[in-house]
Design an enzyme around this catalytic site. Structure first.
Site, short mmCIF file in Angstrom:
data_model
loop_
_atom_site.label_atom_id
_atom_site.label_comp_id
_atom_site.label_asym_id
_atom_site.label_seq_id
_atom_site.Cartn_x
_atom_site.Cartn_y
_atom_site.Cartn_z
N GLY A 1 -31.62 27.30 11.36
CA GLY A 1 -31.59 28.76 11.26
C GLY A 1 -31.63 29.20 9.81
NE ARG B 1 -33.14 26.76 15.70
CZ ARG B 1 -31.98 26.90 15.04
NH1 ARG B 1 -31.31 25.86 14.63
NH2 ARG B 1 -31.50 28.10 14.78
CG ASP C 1 -24.01 21.42 12.69
OD1 ASP C 1 -24.92 22.28 12.69
OD2 ASP C 1 -23.26 21.24 13.66
CB THR D 1 -25.72 27.34 8.45
OG1 THR D 1 -25.37 27.98 9.69
CG2 THR D 1 -24.49 26.61 7.95
CG ASP E 1 -23.53 29.58 12.61
OD1 ASP E 1 -23.60 30.80 12.79
OD2 ASP E 1 -24.28 28.76 13.17
CG ASP F 1 -20.91 25.77 11.93
OD1 ASP F 1 -21.62 25.77 10.90
OD2 ASP F 1 -21.38 25.62 13.06
NE ARG G 1 -26.78 29.26 18.66
CZ ARG G 1 -27.65 28.36 18.23
NH1 ARG G 1 -28.18 27.51 19.07
NH2 ARG G 1 -28.00 28.28 16.96
P1 ATP Z 1 -28.01 26.27 12.02
O1 ATP Z 1 -26.57 25.80 11.96
O2 ATP Z 1 -28.26 27.46 11.19
O3 ATP Z 1 -28.52 26.38 13.43
P2 ATP Z 1 -28.98 23.60 11.78
O4 ATP Z 1 -29.45 22.81 10.60
O5 ATP Z 1 -27.72 23.13 12.42
O6 ATP Z 1 -28.89 25.11 11.33
P3 ATP Z 1 -30.52 22.64 14.04
O7 ATP Z 1 -31.61 23.28 14.81
O8 ATP Z 1 -29.31 22.19 14.77
O9 ATP Z 1 -30.15 23.64 12.87
O10 ATP Z 1 -31.12 21.34 13.29
C1 ATP Z 1 -32.31 21.44 12.51
C2 ATP Z 1 -33.23 20.29 12.81
O11 ATP Z 1 -32.61 19.06 12.42
C3 ATP Z 1 -33.56 20.07 14.27
O12 ATP Z 1 -34.56 20.93 14.72
C4 ATP Z 1 -34.03 18.62 14.28
O13 ATP Z 1 -35.37 18.53 13.85
C5 ATP Z 1 -33.15 18.00 13.20
N1 ATP Z 1 -32.07 17.23 13.85
C6 ATP Z 1 -30.93 17.70 14.39
N2 ATP Z 1 -30.19 16.70 14.94
C7 ATP Z 1 -30.91 15.55 14.78
C8 ATP Z 1 -30.72 14.18 15.13
N3 ATP Z 1 -29.64 13.76 15.78
N4 ATP Z 1 -31.69 13.30 14.78
C9 ATP Z 1 -32.80 13.69 14.13
N5 ATP Z 1 -33.03 14.96 13.77
C10 ATP Z 1 -32.12 15.89 14.07
#
Ligand code: ATP
Length: 324
Positions: A11, A72, A103, A126, A128, A130, A172
């Protein structure tokens, strides 16, 4: 280390641009070549990679969103996808990576590092807040202030018509935004995923509303276990069962992600971005550059994704005491 790459993922958050700027300029200052990967891990897999110059990041420190775009990526969750990403990076001679995201982004970075060993440092981008290993994440302060501005406006109309407003904010899995804008916005109640929502107490309080206050602001994090603001409002309205009381719902939604980052977010983003590059040069890896108690700290990805940053107990108490 001669060449590094930077990308934003997950995000979007206000301040990501300030972080990109800090990474690019620090890298150039230290004599490194720096490449920008567009669209997060998807861009890495597709080779959407371009060399950046100092002027590539001119006039972006004040802008929300991310000039490198975010995404994503389903493909990066697979071994084949990550292999393609590695092959692209090797073609460009990338020896270090700065990953700006949440994360999930760090989960991906950890897996990728374990498979291919390219040194990687994360920056906490992020809204959030978190993430363990940093007191605040980049974008959180801006998101809270945006939500607060909206809550102040809603409060005017709530007071003018003696209305009860349920305001849904983002979160969320995390109640940080709801809690801070609940305190700052003088909310009567805050509902967050981390704590059990006591609907009976809220219903009782709203039944007695006329004796104390005529309007009410209730902030709901979108991930509360009782449901979205809409669902919760309907449950409470039914139980209060008073046709004289007017219930309204406002969902703030994506406005919380946009807008110019606050000074705090710009400074945090700049510090994390600079420290990520310095960390790579000094041999740090598989970790995140965050700020704890005013100082830059490198926390292993394993802890950033495995440990929970507990909410401040006094924040929860504040809402209860100050809303009497
Ligand atoms: P936000 O907290 O703002 O949602 P985020 O970084 O947590 O941001 P996510 O969509 O959870 O957003 O993760 C971003 C991308 O990281 C995912 O779309 C995926 O491509 C990659 N990713 C997440 N978990 C894994 C995993 N276990 N193995 C490989 N790639 C991953």
């Amino acid at each position: 280390m001669k060449k590094i790459a930077v990308f934003t993922s997950g995000g979007d958050a206000p301040g990501m641009n300030a972080c990109i700027r800090a990474v690019v300029r620090t890298a150039i200052f230290k004599g490194l070549e720096v490449y920008g990967i567009s669209y997060g891990y998807d861009g890495m897999i597709q080779g959407n990679i371009k060399k950046m110059q100092s002027h590539s990041v001119s006039n972006i420190i004040q802008r929300g969103g991310t000039i490198l775009k975010s995404a994503r990526s389903e493909d990066f969750m697979t071994k084949e996808g990550r292999k393609k990403a590695y092959e692209q990076l090797i073609q460009y001679g990338i020896e270090g990576i700065v990953a700006i995201g949440g994360d999930g982004t760090f989960r991906g970075a950890k897996v990728f590092f374990e498979e291919y060993g390219i040194p990687t440092i994360g920056c906490p981008g992020t809204i959030d807040n978190d993430i363990y290993g940093t007191d605040y994440t980049i974008g959180f302060d801006t998101a809270v202030n945006t939500a607060l501005e909206a809550i102040d406006k809603i409060r005017d109309t709530a007071a003018a018509h003696d209305r009860i407003f349920f305001i849904e904010v983002m979160g969320r899995d995390s109640g940080y935004i709801a809690l801070e804008c609940g305190i700052g916005g003088g909310a009567e109640f805050v509902m967050i995923p981390e704590t059990e929502t006591d609907l009976k107490r809220i219903v009782k309080s709203l039944k007695n509303l006329r004796k104390t206050k005529s309007s009410s602001i209730i902030v709901v994090a979108e991930g509360d276990e009782e449901g979205t603001a809409d669902i919760i409002m309907n449950k409470v309205k039914e139980k209060v069962n008073d046709p004289d009381k007017e219930f309204k719902v406002t969902t703030l939604g994506h406005i919380q992600r946009g807008g110019n980052p606050t000074a705090r977010d710009r400074v945090l983003a700049s510090r994390c971005g600079m420290s990520a590059v310095e960390g790579l040069i000094n041999g740090e890896s598989n970790c995140m550059a965050g700020v704890v108690n005013g100082d830059v700290v490198y926390t292993p990805f394993e802890d950033c994704i495995g440990k929970t940053k507990a909410l401040k107990a006094d924040h929860l108490k504040l809402i209860e005491i100050l809303s009497i």
